[in-house]
Each structure stands twice: as structure tokens, then as C-alpha cells.
Write a protein that holds these residues in place. Structure first.
Motif, PDB file in Angstrom:
ATOM      1  N   UNK A 191       0.857  -1.183   0.000  1.00  0.00           N
ATOM      2  CA  UNK A 191       0.000   0.000   0.000  1.00  0.00           C
ATOM      3  C   UNK A 191       0.892   1.232   0.000  1.00  0.00           C
ATOM      4  N   UNK A 192       0.270   2.391  -0.072  1.00  0.00           N
ATOM      5  CA  UNK A 192       0.972   3.659   0.053  1.00  0.00           C
ATOM      6  C   UNK A 192       0.224   4.500   1.074  1.00  0.00           C
ATOM      7  N   UNK A 193       0.979   5.127   1.963  1.00  0.00           N
ATOM      8  CA  UNK A 193       0.424   5.970   3.009  1.00  0.00           C
ATOM      9  C   UNK A 193       0.772   7.415   2.677  1.00  0.00           C
ATOM     10  N   UNK A 194      -0.238   8.251   2.604  1.00  0.00           N
ATOM     11  CA  UNK A 194      -0.062   9.672   2.331  1.00  0.00           C
ATOM     12  C   UNK A 194      -0.507  10.465   3.548  1.00  0.00           C
ATOM     13  N   UNK A 195       0.286  11.437   3.971  1.00  0.00           N
ATOM     14  CA  UNK A 195      -0.083  12.358   5.036  1.00  0.00           C
ATOM     15  C   UNK A 195      -0.048  13.763   4.446  1.00  0.00           C
ATOM     16  N   UNK A 196      -1.176  14.476   4.548  1.00  0.00           N
ATOM     17  CA  UNK A 196      -1.297  15.828   4.000  1.00  0.00           C
ATOM     18  C   UNK A 196      -1.508  16.847   5.101  1.00  0.00           C
ATOM     19  N   UNK A 197      -0.921  18.017   4.928  1.00  0.00           N
ATOM     20  CA  UNK A 197      -1.139  19.149   5.820  1.00  0.00           C
ATOM     21  C   UNK A 197      -2.552  19.695   5.594  1.00  0.00           C
ATOM     22  N   UNK A 198      -3.064  20.509   6.526  1.00  0.00           N
ATOM     23  CA  UNK A 198      -4.404  21.081   6.350  1.00  0.00           C
ATOM     24  C   UNK A 198      -4.554  21.917   5.073  1.00  0.00           C
ATOM     25  N   UNK A 199      -3.464  22.473   4.570  1.00  0.00           N
ATOM     26  CA  UNK A 199      -3.523  23.265   3.337  1.00  0.00           C
ATOM     27  C   UNK A 199      -3.471  22.396   2.078  1.00  0.00           C
ATOM     28  N   UNK A 200      -3.436  21.073   2.246  1.00  0.00           N
ATOM     29  CA  UNK A 200      -3.428  20.149   1.114  1.00  0.00           C
ATOM     30  C   UNK A 200      -2.049  19.769   0.616  1.00  0.00           C
ATOM     31  N   UNK A 201      -1.015  20.401   1.139  1.00  0.00           N
ATOM     32  CA  UNK A 201       0.350  20.073   0.710  1.00  0.00           C
ATOM     33  C   UNK A 201       0.815  18.790   1.403  1.00  0.00           C
ATOM     34  N   UNK A 202       1.653  18.012   0.729  1.00  0.00           N
ATOM     35  CA  UNK A 202       2.115  16.757   1.324  1.00  0.00           C
ATOM     36  C   UNK A 202       3.012  16.990   2.532  1.00  0.00           C
ATOM     37  N   UNK A 203       2.824  16.174   3.558  1.00  0.00           N
ATOM     38  CA  UNK A 203       3.674  16.204   4.746  1.00  0.00           C
ATOM     39  C   UNK A 203       4.638  15.013   4.738  1.00  0.00           C
ATOM     40  N   UNK A 204       4.158  13.840   4.305  1.00  0.00           N
ATOM     41  CA  UNK A 204       4.993  12.641   4.278  1.00  0.00           C
ATOM     42  C   UNK A 204       4.278  11.572   3.457  1.00  0.00           C
ATOM     43  N   UNK A 205       5.042  10.691   2.831  1.00  0.00           N
ATOM     44  CA  UNK A 205       4.499   9.611   2.016  1.00  0.00           C
ATOM     45  C   UNK A 205       5.420   8.405   2.095  1.00  0.00           C
ATOM     46  N   UNK A 206       4.824   7.231   2.222  1.00  0.00           N
ATOM     47  CA  UNK A 206       5.603   5.991   2.202  1.00  0.00           C
ATOM     48  C   UNK A 206       4.818   4.900   1.503  1.00  0.00           C
ATOM     49  N   UNK A 207       5.481   4.221   0.579  1.00  0.00           N
ATOM     50  CA  UNK A 207       4.924   3.019  -0.041  1.00  0.00           C
ATOM     51  C   UNK A 207       5.611   1.829   0.625  1.00  0.00           C
ATOM     52  N   UNK A 208       4.874   0.737   0.778  1.00  0.00           N
ATOM     53  CA  UNK A 208       5.478  -0.452   1.364  1.00  0.00           C
ATOM     54  C   UNK A 208       4.990  -1.694   0.645  1.00  0.00           C
ATOM     55  N   UNK A 209       5.799  -2.725   0.731  1.00  0.00           N
ATOM     56  CA  UNK A 209       5.382  -4.073   0.377  1.00  0.00           C
ATOM     57  C   UNK A 209       5.803  -4.963   1.543  1.00  0.00           C
ATOM     58  N   UNK A 210       4.999  -5.947   1.827  1.00  0.00           N
ATOM     59  CA  UNK A 210       5.308  -6.861   2.932  1.00  0.00           C
ATOM     60  C   UNK A 210       6.672  -7.502   2.715  1.00  0.00           C
TER      61      UNK A 210
END
Length: 167
Positions: free
Chosen positions: A133-152
Motif C-alpha cells: 500500500x501507500x500511506x499519504x499524510x497531507x497538511x491542512x492546506x493540502x500540501x504533502x507532509x509525508x508519504x511511504x509506499x510499502x510491500x510486505x
């Protein structure tokens, strides 16, 4: 392994499209200028997967978000978490993270607690896939804060269903 489709979250797809967020972030880990970062994810809750609200184990699937700032407090209100297919959670209430503090965003239903550093999605469906999966974290203004893709296979060498990012 569970197979998951997008959850019917009212307005989530429209909000993502309106903010121009769909496809705006690469699928690999990225570094952004943000105090908040994804510390880790329990993407595969221990035990047999059951998304029943009573007796299920979705509350054992969680995302840990940490304030890595040494001086700045961060209010989570308005921050967004999203997965690869668009399932979205928005922090709707004030939850202040002191420098070095963290919060666990848990599945299932429960009472949010500043003292226990827990926020519940109030949804008993799993959000993170057990294989990748991929995890996206966005700031309240819609800009990206952090992102990580993973595979088991690539990221969970000990097979315990937990992956650590940023230490």
C-alpha cells in the motif's frame, strides 16, 4: 490476505480531486518540510483479520504519526491520511502534539484520548493492505507532509506486520 476496495466515504473522492491530490505524490518515500511524519504503521493487525465492530481486530491496525520538531507544537486538526485507493481520514478535532510527541490513528470505534495519544477512525473496515500500500499524510492546506509506499516482502523483514519509518 484481505482484499480491500475503496470505502464509501462521503465527499472524499471529490475533496481529493478538488485539491488536485490524486496522483500528485510519487509512490516512493519522499521527504517534505513538515514537523509531522509517519513514524510507523501496523498494517497487518495481529490475529485473524475481522472487521466486525464488536470483537474484530481493526483497532489493532494503526498508523503512528510523530511530531519531530524540537520546539513547535502541532495541531492535527485538518491533517489528512490517505491510502493508495483513496480511503481518507481527516483529523476533525484539535489534538495538539508537543515536540517529540506522537499519536496512533487506530481503526475501529473508540474514544479519542490525548492522554493515551489515540485517535480512532470510527470505521471498522481495515484501511492498509496486508501485501502492499501507500500511506499519504497531507497538511491542512493540502500540501504533502509525508508519504511511504510499502510491500510486505521488501519492508517487513521480521514479518510482524509493523514497519518503522523515521525511527
Amino acid at each position: 490476505m484481505r482484499i480491500r476496495r475503496a470505502l464509501p466515504i462521503a465527499g472524499a473522492t471529490a475533496a481529493v480531486a478538488a485539491l488536485g491530490l490524486a496522483g500528485a505524490i510519487p509512490a516512493h518515500a519522499a521527504e517534505y518540510t513538515s514537523e509531522l511524519k509517519i513514524k510507523g504503521v501496523q498494517y497487518d493487525a495481529p490475529g485473524r483479520d475481522s472487521n466486525k465492530c464488536s470483537g474484530g481486530n481493526t483497532r489493532n491496525e494503526y498508523l503512528t504519526i510523530k511530531n519531530y520538531s524540537k520546539k513547535t507544537k502541532v495541531n492535527l486538526k485538518g491533517y489528512k491520511v490517505r491510502d493508495a485507493v483513496g480511503n481518507t481520514f481527516v483529523f476533525k478535532y484539535n489534538h495538539i502534539l508537543e515536540p517529540g510527541d506522537f499519536v496512533r490513528l487506530r481503526g475501529g470505534r473508540g474514544t479519542d484520548s490525548d492522554a493515551r495519544n489515540e485517535v480512532y477512525r470510527q470505521n471498522c473496515n481495515f484501511i492498509w493492505n496486508n501485501d502492499k500500500d501507500t500511506i499519504y499524510l497531507y497538511k491542512p492546506n493540502g500540501k504533502p507532509a509525508d508519504t511511504h509506499a510499502y510491500t510486505k516482502k521488501a519492508n517487513d523483514k521480521d514479518g510482524n506486520g509493523y514497519i518503522t519509518y523515521h525511527g
